[in-house]
Design an enzyme around this catalytic site. Structure first.
Site, PDB file in Angstrom:
ATOM      1  N   CYS A 136       0.804  -1.224   0.000  1.00 45.77           N
ATOM      2  CA  CYS A 136       0.000   0.000   0.000  1.00 45.77           C
ATOM      3  C   CYS A 136       0.836   1.273   0.000  1.00 45.77           C
ATOM      4  CB  CYS A 136      -0.989  -0.008   1.163  1.00 45.77           C
ATOM      5  SG  CYS A 136      -0.236   0.004   2.809  1.00 45.77           S
ATOM      6  N   HIS A 194      -2.863   1.172   6.783  1.00 47.38           N
ATOM      7  CA  HIS A 194      -3.091   1.295   5.340  1.00 47.38           C
ATOM      8  C   HIS A 194      -2.717   2.713   4.932  1.00 47.38           C
ATOM      9  CE1 HIS A 194      -4.503   0.549   1.390  1.00 47.38           C
ATOM     10  NE2 HIS A 194      -5.549   1.350   1.466  1.00 47.38           N
ATOM     11  N   ASP A 217      -7.301   5.804  -3.913  1.00 52.75           N
ATOM     12  CA  ASP A 217      -6.589   4.646  -3.362  1.00 52.75           C
ATOM     13  C   ASP A 217      -6.199   3.709  -4.499  1.00 52.75           C
ATOM     14  OD1 ASP A 217      -5.584   2.544  -1.896  1.00 52.75           O
ATOM     15  OD2 ASP A 217      -7.230   2.507  -0.459  1.00 52.75           O
TER      16      ASP A 217
END
Length: 226
Positions: A136, A194, A217
Site C-alpha cells: 500500500c 493502510h 486509493d
C-alpha cells in the site's frame, strides 16, 4: 497557482508541500509502533513522458481514445485513471504488482523501495510490464509522484488499525458458534495500517462544500466500476 483552475490551492505553504516538494515521509507500522519512512517522490526527475504514457496505456484510453483525451483536463477523471494504472492487477500494463505474503526472493521486497523514480523508470525500461512488488505505501508513494508530476496537488494519508469491510455494511463482522468459538468465515479484516492518497481539486459535480481533499486509493483491494 491560477485561481480559476480546478486544482488551485490558495495557501503558498501548501503549494510548496503538496506540489513542489520532492521528498516526504510515509508513516507505516502499527498503532503502538509507528515508523516514519523517507520517500523520494522526484516528480521533476524526467518523468513527464512516463506519466503521459501511463494515460495512453490505460483501459480508459484504449476503449475510447477521443473521450479519454477530451477529459484529461478534469482532475477527477485523471485521478481515477491514474489510480487504476498504478497497480497492474487488471491487465492494463499497470506500474506495480502487489504481493502481501510468500517469498519475495525472485523480485524486490516492497520494504526495500525508498522512492518512486526508480520504480517508474524500471517500468518503462521493462516495456511497461508491472514492477514486482508493491504494497500500500509503495502504491501511494508512486501515485503521489505521478499526480504531482501532472500538476495535481497530492499527499499521503496513513491509517492505523485500518478496518477493511468487504460487504459494504460499514462494520467488521465476526462469527461465533453456540459454544463461543470463533468461526473463520468472515472476509472482513483489520490491517495494522493502510496508506492511500488525497488530491486537492474542486467538485462542481457535487457542490462547493465538497471542494478540497479527495480520497484516491491505488492499492488493488476492491474492484471499482467492475
Amino acid at each position: 497557482w491560477f485561481s480559476g483552475d480546478d486544482v488551485f490551492i490558495a495557501n503558498e505553504n501548501e503549494r510548496q508541500e503538496y506540489v513542489l516538494n520532492e521528498n516526504g515521509i510515509i508513516f507505516v507500522g502499527n498503532a503502538r509502533y509507528i515508523e516514519a519512512r523517507a520517500w523520494y517522490y522526484g516528480q521533476f526527475q524526467d518523468l513527464l513522458n512516463i506519466c503521459l504514457t501511463m494515460l495512453d496505456l490505460s483501459l480508459y484510453y484504449r476503449q475510447d481514445p477521443a473521450m479519454d483525451v477530451s477529459r484529461r483536463g478534469d482532475p477527477k477523471y485523471v485521478g481515477r485513471v491514474i489510480s487504476s494504472m498504478i497497480n497492474g492487477n487488471d491487465n492494463d500494463n499497470g506500474v506495480l504488482l502487489g504481493k502481501w505474503q510468500g517469498s519475495f526472493h525472485s523480485h524486490e521486497n516492497p520494504s526495500r523501495w525508498d522512492g518512486s523514480v526508480v520504480i517508474l523508470k524500471k517500468w518503462r525500461q521493462d516495456n511497461y510490464r508491472p514492477v514486482q512488488y508493491g504494497q500500500c505505501w509503495v502504491f501511494a508513494g508512486v501515485m503521489c509522484t505521478v499526480l504531482r508530476c501532472l500538476g495535481i496537488p497530492t499527499r499521503l494519508v496513513s491509517n492505523f488499525n485500518s478496518a477493511h469491510d468487504v460487504d459494504r455494511n460499514l462494520s467488521i463482522d465476526k462469527y461465533y458458534d453456540s459454544s463461543g468459538r470463533s468461526l473463520n468465515i468472515s472476509k472482513d479484516s483489520t490491517w495494522d495500517y493502510h496508506v492511500w492518497n488525497e488530491s486537492w481539486f474542486v467538485r462542481p459535480d457535487l457542490g462547493r462544500s465538497y471542494n478540497g481533499w479527495q480520497v484516491l486509493d491505488a492499492t488493488p483491494q476492491e474492484q471499482s466500476k467492475g
